[in-house]
Design a protein around this motif. Structure first.
Motif, PDB file in Angstrom:
ATOM      1  N   ALA A  69     -37.546  18.859  39.152  1.00  0.00           N
ATOM      2  CA  ALA A  69     -36.885  17.778  39.892  1.00  0.00           C
ATOM      3  C   ALA A  69     -37.394  17.792  41.328  1.00  0.00           C
ATOM      4  N   ARG A  70     -37.642  16.609  41.883  1.00  0.00           N
ATOM      5  CA  ARG A  70     -38.217  16.515  43.231  1.00  0.00           C
ATOM      6  C   ARG A  70     -37.354  15.746  44.220  1.00  0.00           C
ATOM      7  N   ARG A  71     -36.682  14.734  43.776  1.00  0.00           N
ATOM      8  CA  ARG A  71     -35.870  13.949  44.711  1.00  0.00           C
ATOM      9  C   ARG A  71     -34.678  14.780  45.194  1.00  0.00           C
ATOM     10  N   GLY A  72     -34.458  14.738  46.502  1.00  0.00           N
ATOM     11  CA  GLY A  72     -33.331  15.458  47.069  1.00  0.00           C
ATOM     12  C   GLY A  72     -33.652  16.847  47.577  1.00  0.00           C
ATOM     13  N   ARG A  73     -34.938  17.247  47.519  1.00  0.00           N
ATOM     14  CA  ARG A  73     -35.282  18.604  47.946  1.00  0.00           C
ATOM     15  C   ARG A  73     -35.461  18.715  49.455  1.00  0.00           C
ATOM     16  N   GLY A  74     -35.827  17.639  50.131  1.00  0.00           N
ATOM     17  CA  GLY A  74     -36.125  17.729  51.546  1.00  0.00           C
ATOM     18  C   GLY A  74     -37.533  18.254  51.755  1.00  0.00           C
ATOM     19  N   PRO A  75     -38.224  17.848  52.823  1.00  0.00           N
ATOM     20  CA  PRO A  75     -39.644  18.196  52.976  1.00  0.00           C
ATOM     21  C   PRO A  75     -39.912  19.693  53.129  1.00  0.00           C
ATOM     22  N   TRP A  76     -39.123  20.404  53.918  1.00  0.00           N
ATOM     23  CA  TRP A  76     -39.397  21.827  54.133  1.00  0.00           C
ATOM     24  C   TRP A  76     -39.054  22.648  52.890  1.00  0.00           C
ATOM     25  N   TYR A  77     -37.939  22.337  52.261  1.00  0.00           N
ATOM     26  CA  TYR A  77     -37.557  23.022  51.018  1.00  0.00           C
ATOM     27  C   TYR A  77     -38.593  22.728  49.936  1.00  0.00           C
ATOM     28  N   SER A  78     -39.039  21.493  49.855  1.00  0.00           N
ATOM     29  CA  SER A  78     -40.028  21.097  48.863  1.00  0.00           C
ATOM     30  C   SER A  78     -41.338  21.865  49.068  1.00  0.00           C
ATOM     31  N   ALA A  79     -41.777  21.968  50.316  1.00  0.00           N
ATOM     32  CA  ALA A  79     -43.014  22.692  50.604  1.00  0.00           C
ATOM     33  C   ALA A  79     -42.895  24.165  50.212  1.00  0.00           C
ATOM     34  N   ALA A  80     -41.744  24.768  50.511  1.00  0.00           N
ATOM     35  CA  ALA A  80     -41.532  26.167  50.150  1.00  0.00           C
ATOM     36  C   ALA A  80     -41.564  26.347  48.637  1.00  0.00           C
ATOM     37  N   ILE A  81     -40.935  25.418  47.914  1.00  0.00           N
ATOM     38  CA  ILE A  81     -40.935  25.489  46.451  1.00  0.00           C
ATOM     39  C   ILE A  81     -42.353  25.439  45.914  1.00  0.00           C
ATOM     40  N   GLU A  82     -43.161  24.495  46.389  1.00  0.00           N
ATOM     41  CA  GLU A  82     -44.515  24.327  45.859  1.00  0.00           C
ATOM     42  C   GLU A  82     -45.390  25.547  46.133  1.00  0.00           C
ATOM     43  N   VAL A  83     -45.263  26.122  47.321  1.00  0.00           N
ATOM     44  CA  VAL A  83     -46.073  27.299  47.661  1.00  0.00           C
ATOM     45  C   VAL A  83     -45.656  28.501  46.807  1.00  0.00           C
ATOM     46  N   ILE A  84     -44.358  28.759  46.732  1.00  0.00           N
ATOM     47  CA  ILE A  84     -43.875  29.927  45.999  1.00  0.00           C
ATOM     48  C   ILE A  84     -44.147  29.775  44.507  1.00  0.00           C
ATOM     49  N   TRP A  85     -44.042  28.544  43.995  1.00  0.00           N
ATOM     50  CA  TRP A  85     -44.285  28.351  42.568  1.00  0.00           C
ATOM     51  C   TRP A  85     -45.725  28.716  42.199  1.00  0.00           C
ATOM     52  N   GLN A  86     -46.684  28.427  43.064  1.00  0.00           N
ATOM     53  CA  GLN A  86     -48.073  28.779  42.768  1.00  0.00           C
ATOM     54  C   GLN A  86     -48.230  30.293  42.635  1.00  0.00           C
ATOM     55  N   PHE A  87     -47.521  31.057  43.461  1.00  0.00           N
ATOM     56  CA  PHE A  87     -47.556  32.509  43.331  1.00  0.00           C
ATOM     57  C   PHE A  87     -46.932  32.953  42.010  1.00  0.00           C
ATOM     58  N   LEU A  88     -45.831  32.305  41.607  1.00  0.00           N
ATOM     59  CA  LEU A  88     -45.197  32.662  40.346  1.00  0.00           C
ATOM     60  C   LEU A  88     -46.102  32.353  39.157  1.00  0.00           C
ATOM     61  N   VAL A  89     -46.826  31.248  39.235  1.00  0.00           N
ATOM     62  CA  VAL A  89     -47.766  30.909  38.154  1.00  0.00           C
ATOM     63  C   VAL A  89     -48.850  31.977  38.051  1.00  0.00           C
ATOM     64  N   LEU A  90     -49.328  32.458  39.189  1.00  0.00           N
ATOM     65  CA  LEU A  90     -50.404  33.459  39.197  1.00  0.00           C
ATOM     66  C   LEU A  90     -49.936  34.830  38.737  1.00  0.00           C
ATOM     67  N   PHE A  91     -48.709  35.206  39.117  1.00  0.00           N
ATOM     68  CA  PHE A  91     -48.286  36.591  38.954  1.00  0.00           C
ATOM     69  C   PHE A  91     -47.239  36.812  37.873  1.00  0.00           C
ATOM     70  N   SER A  92     -46.733  35.754  37.230  1.00  0.00           N
ATOM     71  CA  SER A  92     -45.669  35.953  36.258  1.00  0.00           C
ATOM     72  C   SER A  92     -45.809  35.020  35.071  1.00  0.00           C
ATOM     73  N   ARG A  93     -45.076  35.360  34.017  1.00  0.00           N
ATOM     74  CA  ARG A  93     -44.953  34.501  32.842  1.00  0.00           C
ATOM     75  C   ARG A  93     -43.472  34.395  32.516  1.00  0.00           C
ATOM     76  N   PHE A  94     -42.983  33.175  32.363  1.00  0.00           N
ATOM     77  CA  PHE A  94     -41.569  32.954  32.111  1.00  0.00           C
ATOM     78  C   PHE A  94     -41.285  32.889  30.615  1.00  0.00           C
ATOM     79  N   ARG A  95     -40.095  33.306  30.265  1.00  0.00           N
ATOM     80  CA  ARG A  95     -39.506  33.030  28.956  1.00  0.00           C
ATOM     81  C   ARG A  95     -38.127  32.450  29.250  1.00  0.00           C
ATOM     82  N   VAL A  96     -37.899  31.184  28.925  1.00  0.00           N
ATOM     83  CA  VAL A  96     -36.684  30.490  29.342  1.00  0.00           C
ATOM     84  C   VAL A  96     -35.880  30.013  28.138  1.00  0.00           C
ATOM     85  N   ARG A  97     -34.563  30.115  28.276  1.00  0.00           N
ATOM     86  CA  ARG A  97     -33.653  29.649  27.237  1.00  0.00           C
ATOM     87  C   ARG A  97     -32.369  29.146  27.878  1.00  0.00           C
TER      88      ARG A  97
END
Length: 262
Positions: free
Chosen positions: A35-63
Protein backbone atom coordinates in the motif's frame (compact mmCIF):
# COMPACT_ATOMS: atom_id res chain seq x y z
CA UNK A 1 -1.54 14.79 15.34
CA UNK A 2 -2.36 14.89 11.65
CA UNK A 3 -3.92 11.62 10.52
CA UNK A 4 -3.71 10.36 6.97
CA UNK A 5 -6.64 9.23 4.89
CA UNK A 6 -7.38 5.54 4.77
CA UNK A 7 -5.33 3.63 2.27
CA UNK A 8 -6.77 2.72 -1.10
CA UNK A 9 -5.29 -0.52 -2.35
CA UNK A 10 -5.82 -2.80 -5.31
CA UNK A 11 -4.48 -6.35 -4.87
CA UNK A 12 -1.79 -7.49 -7.28
CA UNK A 13 -2.25 -10.84 -8.99
CA UNK A 14 -1.09 -13.48 -8.44
CA UNK A 15 -0.94 -13.19 -4.68
CA UNK A 16 2.23 -14.17 -2.80
CA UNK A 17 1.98 -17.89 -1.99
CA UNK A 18 0.54 -18.42 1.51
CA UNK A 19 3.13 -20.01 3.80
CA UNK A 20 5.74 -20.51 1.07
CA UNK A 21 9.32 -19.36 1.50
CA UNK A 22 9.63 -16.52 -0.98
CA UNK A 23 12.38 -16.51 -3.58
CA UNK A 24 14.35 -13.39 -4.43
CA UNK A 25 11.98 -12.69 -7.32
CA UNK A 26 8.91 -13.30 -5.16
CA UNK A 27 10.29 -10.95 -2.52
CA UNK A 28 10.51 -8.21 -5.16
CA UNK A 29 6.93 -8.96 -6.24
CA UNK A 30 5.80 -8.90 -2.62
CA UNK A 31 7.17 -5.38 -2.29
CA UNK A 32 5.25 -4.23 -5.35
CA UNK A 33 2.05 -5.13 -3.51
CA UNK A 34 2.66 -2.56 -0.78
CA UNK A 35 0.00 0.00 0.00
CA UNK A 36 1.34 3.45 -0.92
CA UNK A 37 -1.32 6.08 -0.42
CA UNK A 38 -1.17 7.69 3.00
CA UNK A 39 2.48 6.92 3.75
CA UNK A 40 3.83 10.46 3.50
CA UNK A 41 7.03 11.27 1.57
CA UNK A 42 9.62 10.69 4.32
CA UNK A 43 7.98 7.51 5.63
CA UNK A 44 7.60 6.28 2.05
CA UNK A 45 11.28 6.90 1.29
CA UNK A 46 12.33 5.04 4.44
CA UNK A 47 10.11 2.10 3.51
CA UNK A 48 11.55 1.83 0.00
CA UNK A 49 15.17 1.99 1.17
CA UNK A 50 14.75 -0.51 4.01
CA UNK A 51 12.73 -2.89 1.84
CA UNK A 52 15.62 -3.17 -0.63
CA UNK A 53 17.87 -4.31 2.23
CA UNK A 54 15.26 -6.87 3.30
CA UNK A 55 15.04 -8.22 -0.25
CA UNK A 56 18.83 -8.62 -0.33
CA UNK A 57 19.32 -10.09 3.13
CA UNK A 58 16.14 -12.02 3.97
CA UNK A 59 13.45 -14.36 2.71
CA UNK A 60 9.91 -14.07 4.05
CA UNK A 61 7.39 -16.77 4.82
CA UNK A 62 4.02 -15.08 5.41
CA UNK A 63 0.65 -16.36 6.58
CA UNK A 64 -2.60 -14.93 7.87
CA UNK A 65 -2.57 -11.48 6.25
CA UNK A 66 -6.30 -12.00 5.57
CA UNK A 67 -6.95 -11.44 9.27
CA UNK A 68 -5.98 -7.75 8.98
CA UNK A 69 -9.20 -5.93 7.99
CA UNK A 70 -9.09 -3.96 4.74
CA UNK A 71 -10.43 -0.83 6.41
CA UNK A 72 -11.36 0.55 9.79
CA UNK A 73 -9.43 0.93 13.00
CA UNK A 74 -7.30 -2.03 14.05
CA UNK A 75 -4.41 -2.84 16.37
CA UNK A 76 -1.67 -5.21 15.19
CA UNK A 77 0.21 -6.58 18.22
CA UNK A 78 3.57 -8.29 17.68
CA UNK A 79 6.33 -9.88 19.72
CA UNK A 80 9.66 -8.05 19.76
CA UNK A 81 13.12 -9.55 19.17
CA UNK A 82 15.13 -7.07 17.08
CA UNK A 83 15.41 -3.53 15.72
CA UNK A 84 14.38 -5.16 12.42
CA UNK A 85 10.90 -6.01 13.75
CA UNK A 86 9.27 -2.68 12.78
CA UNK A 87 10.58 -3.12 9.22
CA UNK A 88 9.27 -6.67 8.80
CA UNK A 89 5.95 -5.93 10.52
CA UNK A 90 5.53 -2.85 8.32
CA UNK A 91 6.12 -4.92 5.18
CA UNK A 92 3.54 -7.47 6.34
CA UNK A 93 0.90 -4.80 7.01
CA UNK A 94 1.63 -2.96 3.75
CA UNK A 95 1.24 -6.16 1.74
CA UNK A 96 -2.10 -6.67 3.50
CA UNK A 97 -3.17 -3.27 2.21
CA UNK A 98 -2.74 -1.23 5.38
CA UNK A 99 -0.22 1.46 6.30
CA UNK A 100 0.83 0.87 9.91
CA UNK A 101 1.29 3.71 12.37
CA UNK A 102 3.61 3.01 15.30
CA UNK A 103 3.60 4.04 18.93
CA UNK A 104 6.91 5.55 20.01
CA UNK A 105 8.19 7.78 22.78
CA UNK A 106 7.41 11.41 22.02
CA UNK A 107 11.08 12.49 22.24
CA UNK A 108 11.78 10.80 18.87
CA UNK A 109 9.85 13.61 17.14
CA UNK A 110 12.73 15.92 18.11
CA UNK A 111 15.45 13.77 16.48
CA UNK A 112 16.70 15.11 13.10
CA UNK A 113 15.54 13.06 10.09
CA UNK A 114 13.85 10.47 12.31
CA UNK A 115 11.42 13.15 13.50
CA UNK A 116 10.53 13.92 9.87
CA UNK A 117 9.84 10.23 9.24
CA UNK A 118 7.66 9.99 12.34
CA UNK A 119 5.61 13.04 11.37
CA UNK A 120 5.41 12.02 7.70
CA UNK A 121 4.15 8.55 8.60
CA UNK A 122 1.48 9.78 10.98
CA UNK A 123 3.09 7.81 13.79
CA UNK A 124 1.85 8.24 17.32
CA UNK A 125 3.76 9.74 20.25
CA UNK A 126 3.46 8.10 23.65
CA UNK A 127 3.63 10.67 26.40
CA UNK A 128 5.63 8.94 29.09
CA UNK A 129 5.16 10.64 32.40
CA UNK A 130 1.66 11.79 31.45
CA UNK A 131 -0.68 12.52 34.35
CA UNK A 132 -2.77 9.44 33.53
CA UNK A 133 -2.24 6.18 31.63
CA UNK A 134 -5.07 7.21 29.31
CA UNK A 135 -3.27 10.47 28.59
CA UNK A 136 -0.14 8.62 27.51
CA UNK A 137 -2.11 6.85 24.76
CA UNK A 138 -4.59 9.56 23.80
CA UNK A 139 -3.33 9.95 20.21
CA UNK A 140 -3.48 6.19 19.64
CA UNK A 141 -7.15 6.22 20.65
CA UNK A 142 -7.78 9.08 18.22
CA UNK A 143 -5.92 7.22 15.46
CA UNK A 144 -7.81 3.92 15.66
CA UNK A 145 -11.13 5.73 15.98
CA UNK A 146 -10.22 7.55 12.75
CA UNK A 147 -9.79 4.18 11.01
CA UNK A 148 -6.01 3.77 11.23
CA UNK A 149 -3.99 0.56 11.49
CA UNK A 150 -1.82 0.96 14.59
CA UNK A 151 1.07 -1.46 15.19
CA UNK A 152 2.32 -2.04 18.70
CA UNK A 153 4.90 -4.19 20.51
CA UNK A 154 3.20 -4.88 23.86
CA UNK A 155 6.45 -5.99 25.52
CA UNK A 156 7.85 -2.48 24.87
CA UNK A 157 11.37 -3.94 24.61
CA UNK A 158 13.18 -6.94 23.16
CA UNK A 159 12.26 -10.24 24.78
CA UNK A 160 14.74 -11.17 27.49
CA UNK A 161 13.56 -14.77 27.50
CA UNK A 162 16.66 -16.93 26.74
CA UNK A 163 14.69 -18.87 24.12
CA UNK A 164 13.01 -15.84 22.56
CA UNK A 165 9.47 -16.43 23.83
CA UNK A 166 7.30 -13.36 24.43
CA UNK A 167 7.43 -11.83 27.90
CA UNK A 168 4.57 -10.38 29.91
CA UNK A 169 3.13 -7.45 27.97
CA UNK A 170 2.41 -3.90 29.04
CA UNK A 171 -1.26 -2.94 29.19
CA UNK A 172 -1.24 -0.12 26.61
CA UNK A 173 -2.57 -2.21 23.70
CA UNK A 174 -5.33 -3.66 25.87
CA UNK A 175 -6.29 -0.18 27.10
CA UNK A 176 -6.58 1.16 23.55
CA UNK A 177 -8.54 -1.88 22.36
CA UNK A 178 -11.03 -1.87 25.24
CA UNK A 179 -11.53 1.89 25.13
CA UNK A 180 -12.23 1.92 21.39
CA UNK A 181 -13.61 -1.54 20.63
CA UNK A 182 -11.28 -2.10 17.66
CA UNK A 183 -9.99 -5.62 16.94
CA UNK A 184 -6.54 -6.73 18.06
CA UNK A 185 -4.73 -8.88 15.46
CA UNK A 186 -1.87 -10.95 16.95
CA UNK A 187 1.30 -11.14 14.84
CA UNK A 188 4.23 -13.50 15.42
CA UNK A 189 7.56 -12.32 14.00
CA UNK A 190 10.44 -14.84 14.02
CA UNK A 191 13.91 -14.72 12.48
CA UNK A 192 14.66 -11.01 12.77
CA UNK A 193 16.98 -11.75 15.71
CA UNK A 194 19.16 -13.75 13.30
CA UNK A 195 19.02 -11.02 10.66
CA UNK A 196 19.83 -8.19 13.07
CA UNK A 197 20.75 -9.38 16.58
CA UNK A 198 20.02 -6.97 19.41
CA UNK A 199 23.77 -6.41 19.96
CA UNK A 200 24.67 -5.94 16.27
CA UNK A 201 25.12 -2.66 14.38
CA UNK A 202 24.79 -4.19 10.90
CA UNK A 203 22.51 -6.92 9.49
CA UNK A 204 23.87 -10.46 9.16
CA UNK A 205 22.34 -11.34 5.82
CA UNK A 206 24.85 -13.83 4.42
CA UNK A 207 23.42 -16.34 3.93
CA UNK A 208 19.99 -14.73 3.61
CA UNK A 209 17.93 -15.17 6.77
CA UNK A 210 14.42 -16.59 6.90
CA UNK A 211 11.79 -14.38 8.54
CA UNK A 212 8.42 -15.88 9.43
CA UNK A 213 5.42 -13.58 9.83
CA UNK A 214 2.11 -15.10 10.89
CA UNK A 215 -1.07 -13.23 11.87
CA UNK A 216 -4.03 -14.82 13.61
CA UNK A 217 -7.72 -14.00 14.06
CA UNK A 218 -8.72 -11.16 16.39
CA UNK A 219 -8.12 -11.80 20.08
CA UNK A 220 -11.44 -12.45 21.82
CA UNK A 221 -11.97 -9.58 24.27
CA UNK A 222 -15.76 -9.48 23.88
CA UNK A 223 -16.53 -10.26 27.53
CA UNK A 224 -14.27 -7.40 28.66
CA UNK A 225 -15.56 -4.67 26.33
CA UNK A 226 -18.08 -3.17 28.75
CA UNK A 227 -16.10 -3.77 31.93
CA UNK A 228 -14.53 -0.99 33.97
CA UNK A 229 -10.89 -0.61 32.98
CA UNK A 230 -9.45 -1.83 36.24
CA UNK A 231 -5.91 -3.15 36.52
CA UNK A 232 -7.25 -6.71 36.66
CA UNK A 233 -9.27 -6.28 33.45
CA UNK A 234 -6.35 -4.71 31.59
CA UNK A 235 -3.99 -7.46 32.71
CA UNK A 236 -6.45 -10.15 31.65
CA UNK A 237 -6.83 -8.58 28.20
CA UNK A 238 -3.06 -8.21 27.90
CA UNK A 239 -2.53 -11.85 28.90
CA UNK A 240 -4.92 -12.96 26.15
CA UNK A 241 -3.10 -10.85 23.55
CA UNK A 242 0.30 -12.23 24.56
CA UNK A 243 -1.06 -15.80 24.67
CA UNK A 244 -2.35 -15.44 21.11
CA UNK A 245 1.04 -14.17 19.90
CA UNK A 246 2.83 -16.98 21.76
CA UNK A 247 0.53 -19.59 20.22
CA UNK A 248 1.33 -18.33 16.71
CA UNK A 249 5.04 -18.32 17.52
CA UNK A 250 4.84 -21.89 18.79
CA UNK A 251 3.30 -22.87 15.45
CA UNK A 252 6.18 -21.27 13.57
CA UNK A 253 8.85 -22.89 15.72
CA UNK A 254 7.19 -26.29 16.07
CA UNK A 255 7.80 -26.38 19.82
CA UNK A 256 5.88 -25.27 22.90
CA UNK A 257 7.22 -22.77 25.44
CA UNK A 258 8.11 -24.18 28.88
CA UNK A 259 5.07 -24.27 31.15
CA UNK A 260 7.05 -22.93 34.13
CA UNK A 261 8.52 -19.85 32.45
CA UNK A 262 7.83 -16.44 34.07
Amino acid sequence: MALRNRTRWTPLEPAAPEGELLTFRQMSTYGRRFARRGRGPWYSAAIEVIWQFLVLFSRFRVRGARHIPASGGVLVASNHLSFADPATATAFCLAAGRVPRYLAKSSLWDVPVLGRIMRSGGHIPVYRGAATASGAYRDAVVAVRAGECVAIFPESTFSKDPDGWPMKGKTGAARIALETGVPVIPLANWGTHHLLPATAWLPRGVPRKTVDLVAGPPVDLSDLRDAELTRAVLEEATARIMAAITELLAGIRGVRPPVDRP
